[in-house]
Design an enzyme around this catalytic site. Sequence first.
Site, PDB file in Angstrom:
ATOM      1  N   HIS A 155      47.787  43.028  43.648  1.00 42.51           N
ATOM      2  CA  HIS A 155      47.256  41.328  42.786  1.00 42.51           C
ATOM      3  C   HIS A 155      48.232  40.269  43.918  1.00 42.51           C
ATOM      4  CE1 HIS A 155      47.720  38.648  39.799  1.00 42.51           C
ATOM      5  NE2 HIS A 155      48.151  39.116  38.963  1.00 42.51           N
ATOM      6  N   GLU A 257      42.659  39.414  44.781  1.00 43.75           N
ATOM      7  CA  GLU A 257      42.965  40.792  45.081  1.00 43.75           C
ATOM      8  C   GLU A 257      42.073  41.686  44.515  1.00 43.75           C
ATOM      9  OE1 GLU A 257      44.451  40.963  40.414  1.00 43.75           O
ATOM     10  OE2 GLU A 257      44.944  38.383  40.387  1.00 43.75           O
TER      11      GLU A 257
END
Length: 282
Positions: A155, A257
Amino acid sequence: MTDQIEMAELHGQPVIKLQTPDGAVALVSQFGAQVISWTPAGGEERLYLSPSAILDGKTPIRGGSPVCFPQFADLGPLPKHGFARTRPWEVVDTRAAKDYTLVTLRLVDDADTRALWPHAFAAEISISISGDRLDIELGVDNTGDTPFSFTAALHTYLKVREVEALCVEGLRGLEYSDTADGSTHKLDTGDALVIESETDRIYFGVPATLRVREDHRAMAIHTENFPDAVIWNPWVDKCASFADMPADGFRRMLCVEAAAVRKPVELQPQGNWWGRQSLIAI
């Protein structure tokens, strides 16, 4: 540890400091095996860590590159983004040479993880810096005697000067799910993605390399074995609801991500999987 790898503290929490002879530096939190800072050799900080991030060894850290495993977002019964980002990881390997520095951390199942997700597993994160490059590789082993499936993502929060002044290249013609507006499937028809409002898209079947371009610099984002990519910026209203992010924090970050979301990874007993995201500062 060597003079290129040392233990340090950030707000009282243990971190691993990686450095290379040419001046690249990264900080890695053992809580969540999370890269929270990366400065390429001769460059400037390229990861966003919220100045309001909570570093208490219990709360997910807002910024850097959190590890989402064994569940991405709320796509399943587990806590959002799974449990890997809120667990302490063990350092199992360090390496250093004149052109790179690497640390590997490991997480294995225990009674607490099995209470949430009843599977035997071992996960490893290898983080390497060299010159203008940061490599993060996630590996997962099924150490049990029954199959399991999972979704995962790295992330990564990129630090930017002004989110409205950048563009993301490489997404044209790709199908995506738009979580921000609730639609399921769209086709990106633009030459480049610009961020002008809340953005929360999962792109499917992404090419190996995406680029984030700003006026003065760029970032190449190369992935292996992660078929999807998430582009996220919370924008004004959602950012204001985050206690661990300043009200204008959305202007200084963009998440790009590496993800395996659309089709969960399935592992048979003793099976393994890996995926890698590489950031190259340009």
